[in-house]
Design an enzyme around this catalytic site. Structure first.
Site, PDB file in Angstrom:
ATOM      1  N   ASP A 262      11.597 -29.585  -8.773  1.00 58.80           N
ATOM      2  CA  ASP A 262      11.598 -30.595  -7.468  1.00 58.80           C
ATOM      3  C   ASP A 262      10.605 -29.925  -6.709  1.00 58.80           C
ATOM      4  OD1 ASP A 262      11.875 -32.348  -5.534  1.00 58.80           O
ATOM      5  OD2 ASP A 262      14.096 -32.060  -5.172  1.00 58.80           O
TER       6      ASP A 262
HETATM    7  C1  BGC Z   1      12.601 -34.773  -3.737  1.00 55.18           C
HETATM    8  C2  BGC Z   1      12.425 -35.724  -5.014  1.00 55.18           C
HETATM    9  C3  BGC Z   1      10.945 -36.424  -5.175  1.00 55.18           C
HETATM   10  C4  BGC Z   1       9.922 -35.279  -4.853  1.00 55.18           C
HETATM   11  C5  BGC Z   1       8.652 -36.022  -4.884  1.00 55.18           C
HETATM   12  C6  BGC Z   1      11.469 -34.246  -3.209  1.00 55.18           C
HETATM   13  O1  BGC Z   1      11.450 -33.809  -1.973  1.00 55.18           O
HETATM   14  O2  BGC Z   1      13.933 -34.240  -3.762  1.00 55.18           O
HETATM   15  O3  BGC Z   1      13.566 -36.398  -5.374  1.00 55.18           O
HETATM   16  O4  BGC Z   1      11.280 -37.046  -6.472  1.00 55.18           O
HETATM   17  O5  BGC Z   1      10.282 -34.916  -3.490  1.00 55.18           O
HETATM   18  O6  BGC Z   1       8.333 -37.077  -3.953  1.00 55.18           O
END
Ligand code: BGC
Length: 735
Positions: A262
């Site tokens: 993530d």
């Molecule tokens: C989120 C993800 C997301 C990523 C990119 C993160 O903060 O938890 O679900 O895909 O950001 O935007």
């Protein structure tokens, strides 16, 4: 003769050219051959470069070899607008307005895997057209508490339902040559303290509740990528968690795709190397801080890793495994010969979104048959509530969209009502964020304060004049509501909506309450309000879909994918006082008793049960019959029953099968969902619904043995229209 000669000559010239085509560029070559060939051509630097971001949403390819970059996009409800290379700000492109699809909660509420396939195919086409090869979604974290700010991005509280819905979504996305990146693996069940909270959960709950949808995504859906979660498990961050990534995902499930972090979820180079992470992305430019130059080289899987490799402290074979996975991703997507071209912002995608929305809207209550509204009997419809006009495709965190258009509930109702009926609107309540927006730049500081009483009084007076009142409220995508990064503070509706609803229904008994949310809410006015609708965040066509249900063009057929508890303490995560943990650890004392499993055990009546949803017609369930009364472990059992549409409207019913293990050596839920069928029945039509019960449906995870087992003995198949409304039962024995 002459023609043959020319062909021969051409062939003679072309042959050496073909022979020289590197295997990795030969699209007819087997995938693994292409991977190995590309790998052996790459330098150490090129390999490491592939492992980490080069911008907010992209990672390098191998320019020297013509291997393209990887481009990711959120997900999971539409293709996110372009952002700047190094920043989260929108890049102000003018060709990136997408079709916003309904939230995954709405999809789950359709209880129709065909809708999941349609969703996946459509969003995959949008991603493909925008040249993305990885879609950051779908999300399948289990709904453990109604306070979780991200529940709207997930598929509810039940592992069987989430598994059944996630598989076709993934297949639909990937048939476009776009990888689905299933998230967030695993145990990301709250936003509060999400970046560090360490989840303590039993193996049983892990395997029975929290992992099955991921396993289905990998093994049945064939997901090409998975995203680690921010939180910790076994005191190790999930993005480099040895147990989850190496042992469960890659070894036990045989996952051959890419484990992506993530954004900013990586905290340690050695753990990232050793524990199965393949690709690192960052929320901040260097993965940690804001705005440093040359920051991507500072990522944990960048220079620090390269140095370890060069000094012989890291094994190149471990690196090769990561690179192989990324190459596999590339050959499955951007360099796949079968990749279609996609399409973007089309009426077909909008229509798909509308169908999904219409199938997902849940009619929770309909006393006195207040719904559907017969327009021929109406002179004046009053619409009340901020959510009737608020844009819901915006906000909520990373799933926020730049939608091509969004039909608000008010616009949808007005369009459907036409000129014959007067539709008026009053706000009734206002959220602080919206207020700020409304009075931006206003000199008068008083303008910023909301006079809730005045708003309420205006609405109540208007309600007295109307034939019917449509209150459209609920939560929204602002921080502290249904939004990433924080949880809700309470189960109750915000902005004094409860007071407003109570006053409205007193002023006009024909009040319909439409709750737009991705979460359960408390309803202290449930006994007074005749009709209640759960309408979710339904994307571009939200207003049209809602109007179609309210006015009866569409007969509602959605069912709740999670329980609406009457009180927060009726939910297992809150009853035991677990939530949100002590800031370091959160212990899941509710164990396998998540959602309806908890309420069943504690004999608590829900406000609205898991699986509940009404129709404008009536369904009759006949008696369930089992194919035989005894089965062996290798056998399957068929259970059939007639279901009839006994009303006067065509409609669809989700017939649900729950299994009850009457006696087991370990505690088991009273019942668990193990099958469902959405049957479309014309008025008066009857169909036989068939379920097949296999060994898996009878099994539980024995943590002492570390295996799924089904114990011989008596079982019961319970079939009903919700988890709290079982219509027919049949007993059988496992020998
Ligand atoms: C989120 C993800 C997301 C990523 C990119 C993160 O903060 O938890 O679900 O895909 O950001 O935007």
């Amino acid at each position: 003769m002459k023609r043959n000669f020319i062909l021969l000559l051409l062939w003679a010239v072309a042959l050496p050219l073909f022979a020289q085509t590197p295997v990795y560029l030969n699209s007819a070559a087997p995938l693994e051959d292409r991977v190995e060939d590309a790998l052996q051509r790459m330098t150490l630097e090129e390999k490491v470069a592939m492992l980490h971001a080069q911008s907010k949403f992209s990672s390098p390819g191998v320019p020297r070899l013509g291997i393209p970059e990887n481009w990711m996009s959120d997900g999971p409800h539409g293709i996110r607008a372009e952002v700047l290379w190094d920043e989260w700000y929108g890049a102000n492109w003018t060709n990136d307005s997408c079709i916003a699809f309904p939230a995954l909660t709405a999809l789950a509420a359709s209880w129709n895997p065909e809708m999941a396939a349609l969703y996946g195919r459509s969003i995959g086409e949008e991603a493909r057209y925008r040249n993305k090869n990885v879609l950051l979604g779908p999300g399948v974290n289990i709904y453990r508490t109604p306070l979780n700010g991200r529940n709207f991005e997930y598929m509810g509280e039940d592992p069987f339902l989430a598994s059944a819905m996630v598989v076709p979504y993934i297949q639909g996305v990937q048939q476009n040559g776009v990888a689905a990146c299933v998230k967030h693996f695993a145990l990301n069940n709250q936003e509060l303290d999400r970046d560090h909270i360490n989840v303590q959960v039993s193996d049983r709950a892990l395997y029975e509740i929290y992992l099955p949808a991921f396993k289905a995504a990998v093994q049945q859906g064939g997901a090409w990528a998975i995203m680690g979660a921010y939180n910790q498990y076994k005191n190790q961050h999930c993005c480099h968690n040895r147990y989850l990534l190496n042992d469960v995902l890659k070894r036990d499930w045989g996952f051959d795709g890419v484990a992506v972090s993530d954004w900013g979820g990586v905290h340690d180079t050695q753990e990232a190397i050793d524990n199965g992470l393949d690709m690192e992305f960052g929320t901040w430019t260097n993965g940690l801080d804001w705005g440093k130059s040359d920051a991507y080289n500072q990522y944990y899987l960048a220079q620090p890793y390269l140095q370890l490799l060069k000094s012989g402290q890291a094994d190149e074979e471990v690196l090769n495994d990561k690179v192989r996975r990324i190459l596999r991703l590339v050959f499955r997507t951007t360099m796949s010969p079968n990749r279609p071209y996609g399409s973007f912002g089309t009426p077909e995608h909008a229509a798909a979104g509308r169908r999904i929305a219409e199938e997902g809207i849940v009619l929770l209550q309909n006393n006195r048959n207040v719904l559907p509204i017969d327009l021929s009997e109406m002179k004046h419809i009053l619409v009340v509530g901020e959510n009737a006009v608020k844009r819901m495709t915006v906000g909520g965190g990373s799933s926020s969209l730049k939608a091509k258009y969004e039909v608000s509930p008010l616009a949808g109702i007005q369009a459907r009502a036409g000129n014959a009926v007067r539709v008026t609107y009053v706000r009734g309540y206002e959220s602080p964020a919206e207020r700020e927006q409304d009075v931006k730049g206003a000199k008068d500081p008083q303008a910023k304060t909301i006079d809730a009483v005045a708003l309420r009084t205006e609405a109540v007076n208007a309600a007295k004049q109307a034939d019917v009142v449509l209150f459209i409220g609920g939560l929204n995508k602002n921080p502290g509501q249904d939004c990433e990064g924080a949880d809700r503070a309470a189960l109750e509706l915000p902005y004094e909506q409860d007071l407003l609803i109570a006053d409205l229904v007193k002023a006009n008994p024909n009040t319909v309450v439409v709750i737009i949310s991705g979460n359960a809410v408390a309803m202290p006015w449930v006994a007074q309000v005749p009709a209640i609708v759960a309408a979710w965040y339904n994307g571009a066509e939200a207003g049209n879909a809602l109007a179609a249900v309210l006015f009866g063009d569409v007969n509602p057929s959605g069912k709740l994918p999670f329980t609406f508890p009457a009180r927060l303490q009726d939910n297992g995560a809150h009853a035991a006082g677990d939530y949100p943990g002590d800031g370091r650890n959160v212990v899941y004392h509710d164990d396998i008793f998540v959602g309806y499993r908890w309420l069943d055990r504690e004999k608590i009546r829900p406000l609205f049960a898991f699986g509940h949803g009404l129709s404008y017609t009536a369904f009759q369930y006949g008696k369930a019959v089992a194919g035989k009364s005894k089965i062996t472990a290798a056998d399957t059992l068929t259970v059939t029953l007639p279901v009839k549409n006994a009303g006067t409207r065509d409609g669809a019913e989700v017939v649900q099968l729950y299994i009850s293990d009457r006696k087991a050596s370990l505690p088991r839920p009273l019942k668990e969902l193990k099958g469902f069928k959405k049957v479309f029945l014309k008025a008066g039509e009857e169909q036989t619904v068939t379920f097949t019960i296999d060994h898996a449906a009878l099994s539980f995870y024995d943590d002492a043995k570390g295996a799924w087992i089904a114990e011989p003995g008596e079982f019961e198949a319970l079939i009903g229209s919700s988890s709290a409304n079982i219509k027919t039962k049949v007993k059988f024995t496992l020998q």
